[in-house]
Enzyme design. Sequence first.
Site, PDB file in Angstrom:
ATOM      1  CD  GLU A   1      -1.025  -0.675   3.681  1.00  0.00           C
ATOM      2  OE1 GLU A   1      -1.196   0.053   4.650  1.00  0.00           O
ATOM      3  OE2 GLU A   1      -1.498  -1.829   3.597  1.00  0.00           O
TER       4      GLU A   1
ATOM      5  CE  LYS B   1       6.912   5.476   5.580  1.00  0.00           C
ATOM      6  NZ  LYS B   1       6.833   6.866   5.990  1.00  0.00           N
TER       7      LYS B   1
ATOM      8  CB  CYS C   1       3.346  41.491 -10.414  1.00  0.00           C
ATOM      9  SG  CYS C   1       2.089  42.507 -11.183  1.00  0.00           S
TER      10      CYS C   1
ATOM     11  CB  CYS D   1      -1.478  41.238 -12.474  1.00  0.00           C
ATOM     12  SG  CYS D   1      -0.259  40.081 -13.047  1.00  0.00           S
TER      13      CYS D   1
HETATM   14  S1  IVH Z   1       2.008   1.005   8.929  1.00  0.00           S
HETATM   15  C1  IVH Z   1       4.255  -0.462  12.598  1.00  0.00           C
HETATM   16  N1  IVH Z   1       1.106   1.904   6.626  1.00  0.00           N
HETATM   17  O1  IVH Z   1       4.726   5.813   8.136  1.00  0.00           O
HETATM   18  C2  IVH Z   1       3.488  -0.077  11.394  1.00  0.00           C
HETATM   19  N2  IVH Z   1       2.345   3.369   7.998  1.00  0.00           N
HETATM   20  O2  IVH Z   1       7.463   5.228   9.117  1.00  0.00           O
HETATM   21  C3  IVH Z   1       3.511   1.357  11.164  1.00  0.00           C
HETATM   22  N3  IVH Z   1       2.596   5.618   7.084  1.00  0.00           N
HETATM   23  O3  IVH Z   1       4.161   6.269  11.562  1.00  0.00           O
HETATM   24  C4  IVH Z   1       2.471   1.916  10.335  1.00  0.00           C
HETATM   25  N4  IVH Z   1       1.457   5.265   5.231  1.00  0.00           N
HETATM   26  O4  IVH Z   1       2.726   7.589   9.929  1.00  0.00           O
HETATM   27  C5  IVH Z   1       1.794   2.180   7.741  1.00  0.00           C
HETATM   28  N5  IVH Z   1       0.235   2.574   4.569  1.00  0.00           N
HETATM   29  C6  IVH Z   1       0.914   2.853   5.684  1.00  0.00           C
HETATM   30  C7  IVH Z   1       1.467   4.120   5.923  1.00  0.00           C
HETATM   31  C8  IVH Z   1       2.180   4.334   7.096  1.00  0.00           C
HETATM   32  C9  IVH Z   1       2.130   6.157   5.939  1.00  0.00           C
HETATM   33  C10 IVH Z   1       3.418   6.338   8.092  1.00  0.00           C
HETATM   34  C11 IVH Z   1       2.915   6.248   9.508  1.00  0.00           C
HETATM   35  C12 IVH Z   1       4.027   5.661  10.309  1.00  0.00           C
HETATM   36  C13 IVH Z   1       5.208   5.918   9.441  1.00  0.00           C
HETATM   37  C14 IVH Z   1       6.267   4.887   9.732  1.00  0.00           C
END
Ligand code: IVH
Length: 679
Positions: free
Chosen positions: A111, A113, A426, A431
Amino acid sequence: MDDTKAQIDRLVEQLNHHNYLYHVLDAPEISDEQYDSMFRLLLKYEKQYGYTPPNSPSLRVGAPPLDKFDKAVHSFPMLSLDDIFFIDDVDEFDRRVKKLLQADYVAYTAEPKYDGLAVALTYENGHLTRAATRGDGTTGEDVTQNVRTIKTVPLSIIDMGTGDDIPELIEIRGEIYMAKADFEELNIQRELNSLPLFANPRNAAAGSIRQLDPAVTAERKLRITCYGAGIIKGLTLYSQTELVHWLKKHLFPTPYRFQPAKDIYEAIDYIKDVEIARAALPFNIDGVVVKVDDFTLRQRLGDKTRSPRWAVAYKYQAHQAQTRILNIVPSIGRTGVITPVAILEPVSVGGVTVSRSTLHNWDEIRRKDIHTGDTVVIERAGDVIPHIMWVVEHDAASVTQVVEPLVCPECGSRAVREDGGTVLRCVGLNCPPQLQGRIIHFASRAALNIDGLGEKIAVTLFESGLVKDFTDIFRLTKEDLEKLPRFAEKSAVNLIQAIEKSKTTTLARFIFALGVRHSGEFASRLIAQHYETIEALYGVKADALSLIKQMGDKTSSAISEFFADARNIETIETLKTLGVTITNPDFSTAENKDTGTKDSGRRLAGLTFVITGTLPVSRKDVEGQIRGAGGAVSASVSKQTTCLIAGESPGSKLDKARALGVRTVSYDEYMVIFGPFSE
Ligand code: IVH
């Protein structure tokens, strides 16, 4: 009462349904107006019968501001993830997992990040009772009131007909983020209101959640995606795939393109696919999270101190490439900032052809020693816009020095270094790229208050080509408007009437409406108290304005730059010929009374001078100049004195001025600051 209660429940259910269609699925079935009517009806009933269901959308607004956030201890620590940067490391992760589990096959999920901030949402018996930030992983902050305002956060978990799956307790974890477009819009609004800008969508999201006043959070367009769970009681879920399906079924937004992967190769394919799709996504992601799907296996793998052994974050590389700068041209944005844009020899960077790159400001060109003809390294980081990182080679034959423009490339108004800093802006009222934002502001309630000319109508007027210029608003006819899609005869008549009504306005409102940088309602009112007419401001000097008590230096110079621009004055004069009439009820203090002498500039209106000592010219002449420019001359120094002009052998007036903190200038300084007097 029971009937009414049922009616309230039904309304809540319908509103939540439409809310979901609108915000999560992006597929509304009713108009905004219909939604608003239903919402108003709900508010009325809830108030009348003193009954508000726990999942009522009315709970998303209106909580009073807090003094500070309470602490919130997490059921299980909110861990971080190990970052990896190469596909080989993904393989390595898979090998490690298999070895620890002594398994030949392990299924994963992949998924995006999301680049936002993590939150934990606690639902007790189906109702949202707490929302907490990650904090140090063990203890975060209780931001429940703020999270409630996010439209896609379900306030209750609804039984979807299966009857048995609402857990007694569940902590859902996810990411709060801001879409790229919403972030840009927020910054544009902040820029127009002279507020500091957010550096990126993540900072904007974090800043919005950490607001003590939930009303502020409610205005920010935050979103959430849910990807995990903490403690759960009364429900058993066996895998990430099951969790995500369960979340989806109960109307929680879940990660975009969530994907089960039967082995690590499918996860790697996913990483590659999403990398290509990434630039076009409406929100920022900085990688892909690969997780072991099965919860029992996760438990066997366990955690390290900061991160679990069952997941990794594959981070996308910043994309770099080499190319040549063909030209550097000024480009103007919606808020009037003129930035240098490098026109590049087209080059492919991470699958996207790049032919332009913004250089942030004109100093950066000098600092990085960038010239036309140079070969440079460009980088596409998290976003679509590439940046020039450094110069690889100067092409001696075609290298040209870049010249900072003196006027706006779009409208020819003055280009001004803002606050003496790096930003070139500007000042043009008319504008084209700035026009839409300026007109929305011009028509807004605290400005000219043109009822019915909100954002949507302003956009329609632009897109139809009816308003191409600031003054066109006052040229609109009922017949023009009736041709537009949004207008029936009645609304056309109403808008024309509102425009007509707005033509008679006050100087304070008018100055505010011009949307000059750093010039809010307060500063505009101050100016109106000291300058009787708009014409008195034409050519006004910053030094003269800054003599007004409480007037900031930034405002003084922004106003002065604005009125130094001949095109702006021309636009204001045209507005006057179109019937805009500016009265000034704020101009009333005794020392501001007209001295009866004539001066077209009236530059010194509202300022009181005292003269002491021998001047190089006749004192009478100086007094005449001051009065001629609308200023007043007084015989003695008082707190009301704006400035003491001190010649040779000054008398006790100088001591008095010093004692009172009144500004003192020499005759020459006076001439520079307040001159010229020859018009
Ligand atoms: S799983 C222990 N899934 O990334 C599992 N985190 O570096 C931790 N994050 O603190 C979370 N998208 O803020 C997970 N699909 C996702 C995520 C995700 C963003 C962020 C989250 C976490 C950080 C970890």
